[in-house]
Design a protein around this motif. Structure first.
Motif, PDB file in Angstrom:
ATOM      1  N   HIS A 106     -20.337 -14.529   6.359  1.00 42.78           N
ATOM      2  CA  HIS A 106     -21.039 -15.652   6.992  1.00 42.78           C
ATOM      3  C   HIS A 106     -21.408 -15.249   8.414  1.00 42.78           C
ATOM      4  O   HIS A 106     -20.596 -14.661   9.138  1.00 42.78           O
ATOM      5  CB  HIS A 106     -20.159 -16.903   7.029  1.00 42.78           C
ATOM      6  CG  HIS A 106     -20.750 -18.020   7.839  1.00 42.78           C
ATOM      7  ND1 HIS A 106     -21.778 -18.812   7.370  1.00 42.78           N
ATOM      8  CD2 HIS A 106     -20.485 -18.459   9.104  1.00 42.78           C
ATOM      9  CE1 HIS A 106     -22.109 -19.688   8.290  1.00 42.78           C
ATOM     10  NE2 HIS A 106     -21.340 -19.504   9.356  1.00 42.78           N
ATOM     11  N   GLU A 108     -23.834 -16.568  12.005  1.00 41.53           N
ATOM     12  CA  GLU A 108     -24.673 -17.534  12.707  1.00 41.53           C
ATOM     13  C   GLU A 108     -25.185 -16.887  13.988  1.00 41.53           C
ATOM     14  O   GLU A 108     -24.435 -16.202  14.689  1.00 41.53           O
ATOM     15  CB  GLU A 108     -23.882 -18.792  13.079  1.00 41.53           C
ATOM     16  CG  GLU A 108     -23.327 -19.563  11.902  1.00 41.53           C
ATOM     17  CD  GLU A 108     -22.464 -20.734  12.358  1.00 41.53           C
ATOM     18  OE1 GLU A 108     -22.502 -21.048  13.567  1.00 41.53           O
ATOM     19  OE2 GLU A 108     -21.755 -21.307  11.510  1.00 41.53           O
ATOM     20  N   ASP A 157     -28.620 -19.074   9.965  1.00 42.20           N
ATOM     21  CA  ASP A 157     -27.374 -19.123   9.198  1.00 42.20           C
ATOM     22  C   ASP A 157     -27.503 -18.190   8.009  1.00 42.20           C
ATOM     23  O   ASP A 157     -28.493 -18.264   7.263  1.00 42.20           O
ATOM     24  CB  ASP A 157     -27.079 -20.537   8.714  1.00 42.20           C
ATOM     25  CG  ASP A 157     -26.671 -21.456   9.845  1.00 42.20           C
ATOM     26  OD1 ASP A 157     -25.540 -21.328  10.336  1.00 42.20           O
ATOM     27  OD2 ASP A 157     -27.506 -22.294  10.256  1.00 42.20           O
ATOM     28  N   ASP A 210     -25.348 -16.475   4.662  1.00 38.57           N
ATOM     29  CA  ASP A 210     -24.171 -16.449   3.791  1.00 38.57           C
ATOM     30  C   ASP A 210     -24.437 -15.508   2.620  1.00 38.57           C
ATOM     31  O   ASP A 210     -25.537 -15.525   2.037  1.00 38.57           O
ATOM     32  CB  ASP A 210     -23.863 -17.849   3.250  1.00 38.57           C
ATOM     33  CG  ASP A 210     -23.388 -18.797   4.326  1.00 38.57           C
ATOM     34  OD1 ASP A 210     -22.222 -18.676   4.755  1.00 38.57           O
ATOM     35  OD2 ASP A 210     -24.200 -19.643   4.762  1.00 38.57           O
TER      36      ASP A 210
END
Length: 915
Positions: A307, A309, A364, A366
């Motif tokens: 993950h 950001e 973002d 993932d």
């Protein structure tokens, strides 16, 4: 602007040392296990026990030697300790790799002369799409295949492999492939943990920000289970300062003043001479988790989770004299000519515009991958990879407010011997990258301005990726192996653009109360060359909060979908391959080789807006199939000399943005661009030939030559014409920037076209000076040099053709690192140079200038460490020691300033603990 730092005494001494001791190389390789049968294993070779940076180089060299094809890698020096703070900046140390930067940080990677879109990037073996935003000049939001490396902190990765030659079992792009691997629990022997804390000081904003990372890993149940978690967080404040012009254009002023008799006809002048200041406040978070299960020595399962950001609050300030706006009212009072350029001039009745733009950029990312290795029988094994990835880029706030003085006197001078306060008709040479600029009114008095702009915009890009791969290996006699498998990949992108329809609804309103204030960037312009230039004491800028309070919510500020600019693209790929690996003897020498074929079937679907309802999109489909043979050979000529030969057919699919049928009109640039859903891939046949010598003291000298026969390319089809009145209305164009009756618009769209040849050479060298006496034995050098040549034909202007290097290609690039390392302390100095390169070809999109591109640039970085004990160390790093400027120019011959910016130096002081 300070002079460019090229090869000063320090860099010269590095090259001299490299030549004296034997050649040039950076072989930084990784720990990923080699495919059985195709490679020797590093465990079979002598490993000299060293630590730190030198140890990573040594293991890299062994991995490179064991490979069959051309491979380079970078590996972490220790747990969570990558050689550079940015993955792209670490990759630029590898021969053949150059990078592009955004806000002073590496963003995208080019390999062997081909642009960022030509390199396939995977994370933990899975194709990944990672997109961020940037300045308009750098392309703003990324809708191409290029991977934005600046999303990720380098501490998240254990190794990065670069594959320059294809194999049937590995899908690569036209340039090659890069795989980044995160750490896993079975990489370590039992419990491991590491913590890193750094303070990052940026020179221009005069601010210190935190950077931290943490990793913990352990194995359980007799090492059959493992779990790992790593976290990296950083804040970063970067300021960009300098001068921009939004290109130069030919004179179209009225026949008055200095142009009364057409004296300025055909002369180029800067369209938007302006001062630029940008403050980027970034927050970056990365988290990896890995779970492994090994119930027996025949089965191993791995779940990797990533993950990330990246949030960037971007404040952009511009103070400009848009000479390309309302040109019929401007009077050129005096002009200084140099051939076909107005290098200095004084103008009356000019609009002076001060703008502030606020961007909030949010990315973002993932990704989930599940990998299973299964030894089904003694001679048959399988590998299964299942993965899903999602990357969302949002720019929910992209608002610009402006104030203007619509009747001012303005003067500029790019000639140091021309007094900007006393310009008369004459001639001079342009010898300044940033001009002196003065205005004929009190620029700090709000009463001298009116409201000029209220622009409200936002964009959103959604990327998703699904992967399923089934790979099998049959083990034959001795070293013979047969690999075969099949796979599926689906990639989807949706881009939406929103903007308000009434950005000029409030033009002419008085600037009252607190609607304007002085530039809040303290010490702006310190160190810039011009004597007369906007700064914090004379630059009045709009107050964003006051503008929002006064106008937001009024008619014309509501955002609406811009269907013409929006699109969706999906790509589905089915593939199958077969590859034979073996080790045999040729003339008494050991020959390692593989050969095979890969077949890929591709379906693309493009959603294009057709008007009317906001959901009025139609689909365009396209299909194509590629058969991709490949063969790689590595011949051990002696115990120390390895020769390599590879040949293959490779493809890179079109940029996803170019497949869209969306239309992007621009009033300022007088250009309308669109995509082409029927595009087919770039296709090439390629050959690699290499020779490498490996010494017994961790040294290496190597050279390679590569040739690519590009069979099919994608180029721009250009045309120019006047717009119809209905088109001006349909595209909502601002006619203050052009005359619909006389100014033609450029229409561009991508088309498949014939290709060209690429020929390149790489020289690599690595040498620890362990043979020297005393403290000198702790020195070492790592160097490489790359030369690439490729030219393409392009339409210089309507009906006139020329040839030039392909876009993104720097003919020359090189790196040199001098290091000193002991078990207790060490330091290294690294210099990276990239030659000039083209960004865009032709005059159609450049206001009559022949192409645009970047000047050459070199960066000098420094790092040092001191080990307090076995578990604790301190570090110091300095980035861009010479404060290099990025110089974006327009016109191949004249190289007129387009964007000249610098970000200053950055320093990092850190403390690191590992157990």
């Amino acid at each position: 602007m300070q002079p460019k730092f090229k090869l000063n005494r320090i860099a010269s001494s590095l090259v001299v040392a490299g030549l004296y001791f034997g050649g040039a190389s950076l072989a930084m390789a990784a720990e990923e296990p080699a495919k059985e049968g195709t490679q020797q294993t590093a465990d079979d070779m002598e490993v000299i026990e060293v630590t730190g940076y030198r140890a990573s180089l040594n293991r890299s060299m062994l991995d490179k030697r064991a490979a069959v094809g051309s491979k380079e890698s970078i590996m972490a020096e220790d747990i969570g300790k990558f050689p550079d703070l940015n993955v792209a900046e670490a990759l630029q140390r590898i021969p053949g790799i150059t990078i592009t930067r955004e806000a002073g940080e590496g963003r995208q990677v080019s390999l062997r002369g081909l642009g960022p879109s030509f390199t396939r990037v995977t994370i933990n073996g899975m194709d990944s799409a990672a997109a961020t935003g940037g300045s308009d000049a750098s392309g703003s939001v990324n809708t191409s295949r290029a991977f934005d490396f600046n999303i990720f902190a380098s501490e998240l990765f254990k190794q990065v492999d670069v594959y320059k030659t294809p194999e049937a079992s590995r899908d690569v792009g036209l340039a090659g492939a890069i795989n980044m691997r995160t750490a896993r629990p079975f990489d370590f022997d039992g419990f491991k943990t590491a913590l890193s804390l750094k303070g990052a000081y940026s020179e221009l904003p005069d601010k210190t920000d935190p950077r931290a990372s943490f990793l913990i890993s352990d194995t359980f149940a007799d090492d059959t289970l493992g779990a790992l978690l790593s976290v990296a967080y950083s804040k970063r404040s970067i300021r960009e300062e300098g001068h921009t012009t939004v290109r130069w254009q030919k004179n179209n002023f009225s026949a008055v003043g200095a142009n009364a008799n057409g004296e300025l006809n055909g002369a180029f002048y800067p369209r938007f001479p302006r001062a630029t200041g940008v403050l980027n406040e970034q927050k970056r978070l990365g988290v990896t988790a890995s779970f492994q299960y090994r119930p027996s020595d025949k089965v191993e399962m791995t779940l990797d989770v990533l993950h990330a950001e990246l949030n960037n609050d971007r404040d952009e300030y511009q103070y400009s004299a848009p000479l390309s706006k309302n040109t019929s009212q401007i009077t050129p009072v005096a002009a200084v000519l140099n051939g076909d350029e107005i290098v200095a001039g004084k103008f009356e009745h000019v609009s002076t515009v001060s703008e502030y733009r606020r961007d909030r950029m949010e990315t973002d990312f993932d990704q989930y991958t599940f990998n299973t290795d299964w030894q089904i029988t003694d001679d048959f094994k399988a590998n299964i990879l299942l993965g899903y990835g999602d990357s969302t880029y949002k720019n929910p706030l992209q608002n610009t407010v402006g104030i203007a003085n619509n009747d001012s006197t303005f003067s500029y001078s790019y000639a140091s011997n021309i007094d900007v306060n006393n310009i008369t008709n004459s001639t001079a040479v342009r010898n300044m990258d940033m001009p002196n600029m003065v205005w004929g009114f009190d620029t700090t008095d709000p009463n001298n301005y009116v409201v000029d702009l209220m622009r409200v915009r936002s964009t959103k890009t959604d990327n998703s990726n699904k992967v399923a791969e089934f790979n099998f290996t049959y083990l034959g006699k001795d070293d013979a192996k047969l690999h075969f498998g099949a796979g599926y990949r689906k990639y989807e992108m949706e881009f939406r653009d929103y903007r308000n329809s009434g950005e000029n609804n409030f033009d002419g309103d008085p600037v009252t109360g607190d609607m304007a204030h002085l530039l809040p960037l303290g010490d702006y312009g310190d160190g810039l060359d011009p004597t007369y230039f906007p700064n914090a004491s004379n630059w009045l800028t709009p107050n964003y909060g006051a503008f929002m309070a006064a106008y937001m919510g009024q008619p014309g500020t509501e955002q609406e979908l811009s269907g013409q600019r929006s699109f969706g693209v999906s790509e589905t790929i089915y593939n199958a391959y077969a590859q034979f690996d073996n080790v045999s003897s040729l003339f008494g020498k050991t020959l390692r080789y593989n050969f095979g074929v890969r077949v890929e079937r591709t379906k693309t679907t493009s959603d294009t807006y057709v008007g009317g309802d906001v959901d009025a999109f139609v689909n365009f489909e396209n299909f194509y199939t590629d058969v991709l043979p490949s063969a790689n050979f590595a011949l051990d000529l002696t115990d120390q000399l390895v020769g390599r030969f590879s040949m293959a057919k490779a493809i890179t699919r079109p940029s996803l943005g170019s497949l869209a049928g969306a239309v992007n009109p621009s009033s300022v640039n007088q250009k309308i661009s669109s995509g082409n859903p029927k595009l087919e891939p770039f296709r090439a046949n390629q050959i690699d030939l290499g020779l490498e010598w490996y010494g017994e003291d961790e040294s290496m000298v190597g050279a390679s030559v590569f040739y690519k026969d590009i069979e099919q390319w994608i180029s721009s089809e250009n045309s120019s014409r006047l717009l119809t009145p209905s088109e001006v209305t349909e595209y909502n164009l601002d006619t203050s920037y052009f005359n619909p009756a006389t100014d033609q618009f450029a229409f561009t769209n991508p088309v498949n076209s014939p290709g060209f040849d690429i020929l390149g050479y790489e020289f690599i060298y690595q040498q620890p000076f362990s043979f020297l006496p005393g403290f000198l034995k702790n020195f070492g050098v790592v160097t490489n040099f790359t030369y690439v040549d490729a030219k393409t034909d392009y339409e210089k202007e309507d009906g006139v053709f020329d040839s030039a290097p392909i876009t993104g290609l720097s003919k020359i690039s090189y790196n040199a690192t001098l290091y000193y390392e002991t078990d207790v302390y060490g330091a290294r100095l690294s210099y990276n140079y990239r030659d000039k390169y083209l960004n865009n070809l032709g005059t159609t999109s450049n206001n009559g200038n022949d192409s645009n591109g970047f000047k050459d640039v070199g960066y000098l970085d420094f790092s040092a460490f001191y080990n307090i004990n076995d578990n604790l160390s301190i570090s110091l790093e300095a980035i861009n020691l010479t404060d290099e400027y990025s110089f974006f120019w327009v016109d191949r011959d004249a190289q007129r300033p387009y964007e000249v910016l610098h970000t200053g130096r950055q320093y990092f002081l850190g403390l690191r603990a590992s157990f």
